[in-house]
Design a protein around this motif. Sequence first.
Motif, PDB file in Angstrom:
ATOM      1  N   ASP A 153      -5.153 -27.652  75.879  1.00  0.00           N
ATOM      2  CA  ASP A 153      -4.718 -27.336  74.515  1.00  0.00           C
ATOM      3  C   ASP A 153      -4.074 -25.958  74.360  1.00  0.00           C
ATOM      4  OD1 ASP A 153      -5.786 -29.789  73.838  1.00  0.00           O
ATOM      5  OD2 ASP A 153      -7.721 -28.954  73.198  1.00  0.00           O
ATOM      6  N   VAL A 154      -4.226 -25.125  75.374  1.00  0.00           N
ATOM      7  CA  VAL A 154      -3.698 -23.757  75.244  1.00  0.00           C
ATOM      8  C   VAL A 154      -2.177 -23.799  75.084  1.00  0.00           C
ATOM      9  CG1 VAL A 154      -3.295 -23.313  77.705  1.00  0.00           C
ATOM     10  CG2 VAL A 154      -3.864 -21.415  76.181  1.00  0.00           C
ATOM     11  N   LYS A 155      -1.636 -22.823  74.370  1.00  0.00           N
ATOM     12  CA  LYS A 155      -0.196 -22.756  74.134  1.00  0.00           C
ATOM     13  C   LYS A 155       0.354 -21.471  74.768  1.00  0.00           C
ATOM     14  CE  LYS A 155      -0.254 -25.415  69.824  1.00  0.00           C
ATOM     15  NZ  LYS A 155      -1.677 -25.848  69.999  1.00  0.00           N
ATOM     16  N   PRO A 156       0.845 -21.545  76.015  1.00  0.00           N
ATOM     17  CA  PRO A 156       1.383 -20.356  76.683  1.00  0.00           C
ATOM     18  C   PRO A 156       2.472 -19.668  75.858  1.00  0.00           C
ATOM     19  CG  PRO A 156       1.124 -22.133  78.258  1.00  0.00           C
ATOM     20  CD  PRO A 156       0.880 -22.727  76.905  1.00  0.00           C
ATOM     21  N   ALA A 157       3.198 -20.465  75.061  1.00  0.00           N
ATOM     22  CA  ALA A 157       4.276 -19.882  74.257  1.00  0.00           C
ATOM     23  C   ALA A 157       3.748 -18.838  73.276  1.00  0.00           C
ATOM     24  CB  ALA A 157       5.023 -20.978  73.499  1.00  0.00           C
ATOM     25  N   GLU A 158       2.505 -18.996  72.846  1.00  0.00           N
ATOM     26  CA  GLU A 158       1.938 -18.019  71.913  1.00  0.00           C
ATOM     27  C   GLU A 158       1.758 -16.666  72.588  1.00  0.00           C
ATOM     28  OE1 GLU A 158      -1.600 -19.740  70.325  1.00  0.00           O
ATOM     29  OE2 GLU A 158      -0.521 -21.126  68.984  1.00  0.00           O
ATOM     30  N   PHE A 159       1.389 -16.685  73.867  1.00  0.00           N
ATOM     31  CA  PHE A 159       1.278 -15.426  74.603  1.00  0.00           C
ATOM     32  C   PHE A 159       2.669 -14.807  74.807  1.00  0.00           C
ATOM     33  CE2 PHE A 159      -2.593 -17.682  75.812  1.00  0.00           C
ATOM     34  CZ  PHE A 159      -3.552 -16.699  75.616  1.00  0.00           C
ATOM     35  N   GLU A 160       3.664 -15.659  75.049  1.00  0.00           N
ATOM     36  CA  GLU A 160       5.029 -15.162  75.216  1.00  0.00           C
ATOM     37  C   GLU A 160       5.565 -14.601  73.901  1.00  0.00           C
ATOM     38  OE1 GLU A 160       6.438 -18.122  78.840  1.00  0.00           O
ATOM     39  OE2 GLU A 160       6.587 -18.799  76.753  1.00  0.00           O
ATOM     40  N   GLN A 161       5.185 -15.230  72.806  1.00  0.00           N
ATOM     41  CA  GLN A 161       5.585 -14.693  71.499  1.00  0.00           C
ATOM     42  C   GLN A 161       4.944 -13.323  71.260  1.00  0.00           C
ATOM     43  OE1 GLN A 161       4.440 -17.793  68.789  1.00  0.00           O
ATOM     44  NE2 GLN A 161       6.090 -19.182  69.427  1.00  0.00           N
TER      45      GLN A 161
END
Length: 575
Positions: free
Chosen positions: A9-17
């Motif tokens: 469920d983790v969203k790597p894009a959120e860390f990139e944001q």
Amino acid sequence: MTNLSTLRDVKPAEFEQAADGYQAVGKAAHAAKDRITDQAMVQMRGGELKGVALTAALKRLGRLSDNFHYAQVECGLITLALNGFAGELRSAQRKLNDAMDDAVSAGFTVRDDGSVHWEATFGEVKEDADFKRKKAQGFADRIGDALDQATRADQKWAPQLQRLKAHNDLTVSDKDWADAHNDTLAMRKASGGYLSVNDLPDGKSPAENAKWWKGLTADERAGYTALYPASVGALDGLPSDVRDDANRTVLEEKRAKFQQELDSFPKMPMKYQPPTSGTTIEYEEWEDKTGGEERIEFLEESLNGMGKIEERFDRTGTSPRPGEQILPQAYLLGFDPVGAGDGRVIIANGNPDTADHTAVYVPGTGAGLPNIGGDLSRGETLWSSSQRLSPEKEISTITWLDYETPRSAVPIMDGDLIPEATDPEYAQKAAPALNQFMSGVQQAQGGPDSSHTTIVGHSYGSTAIGEASKHGDLAADDIVVAGSPGMQTGHADNLDVDKGHVWAMAGSFSVDQVPTGGGLVGLGGDGNVPTDREFGANIMRTDTADHSGYWEGGSLSLRNQALVITGKYDEVTLD
């Protein structure tokens, strides 16, 4: 251990944001730092505010600029950490999803704990059950590998992000900058193959360096500068503002590290114990452990040199001496306190990338970081005099100290029976670096026709120029030498500039003995030094009072150099 649902469920894009956000903050901090140092402080120095009030205001603005610079560096590291974590998470998540999709497609069920199951069919034989069990185990192993990878990523990057927390105050201390340096080292280790030091150009030409830089994305440029500021700052051919930004970070971190070491240096025990003349055991143990008085002297002298560089930054927007021009922004194009013998410093007055006229000054015997102030002053004086002669043009003068200079010129007096300045080896070793730098300046400018370039050598610096020039490929239009002991060639025509573009000056033997001495020890080819008629240079008149006086403000010596730098050849006073 990371569980399946978390990784799924983790969203790597959120860390990139988040990384993009920190990168934006870092860019804003960089811009704010530049506005403070290059605009606000410059205007204040040239304004009506004077005295104690001006000093206090500049001090507060200086601290604010340090805060922004520190924020810029730390935000760059945080951006790298978040992007690195996101990249590894995405890779682990992709492995997990692929394994789960393959398992489902094969008729298996993946439970939330990562186990893989199937429903036995009626009448299923043992061979079929064993086959499905092996298939299920294979899928489970792939899922486990993905979860292990995510766990390792978390264990690697979480401590890096934790250590990047700054102290909640408004003072950027030596400890903060030392910590920033340690943070950078830790980030290099954590990043592994991502933005590897092995990807940086090594031993390449300035053109190849520039091509590599232009081929990077904005994120990659920021990442390499954050992780390897010293390497980026040393790459000839890169834009001057990029090198300046990287080298100022190196300067801040090295200054903080050296100051911390000096402040914490163990107290020196009693050196001698009367009535004996030998050193005490305690002193010898202290010296072996710490480097002793020699180390203290190195730290003190290096810090003094770094202070002179920072003082040059602070002089931007001021007139250092009555009647001189207001100094432009300084660009730190190279810095290493332990490189090239007594330290490596390359600093420009004005941006050479956009200059109409560029001059590179090469100092001679005894030059180093500890006494860099005098050579920086000569670069400033050359700039001021040249700018006054051509106020409509953009001028840049560069002090280039990127070679190990001889330490002695006079027998016994300077510490050596045979002075090091009699040895051409120092010039021979300097030549490749000097040629590389000059080519890099030309590359960053846009080509040989983008700026009129003069290289100026004092004393043994002229020997280094001669060694570089006689092998060709010296990116300069004019060569000017003052007090030259010889250029490793007997005639100006052997140097890599057009005929008539070698200029030399030297005081009489009563005020400057170096040219005569250089001729005697063989630094000039065929016994000729540049101010000998047989050498074939344009011999300029000089009014110097000694070997170091060719850059005295208002002097004919200085004016003649500036006339060559600005291309006003017809106005040069010749002997």
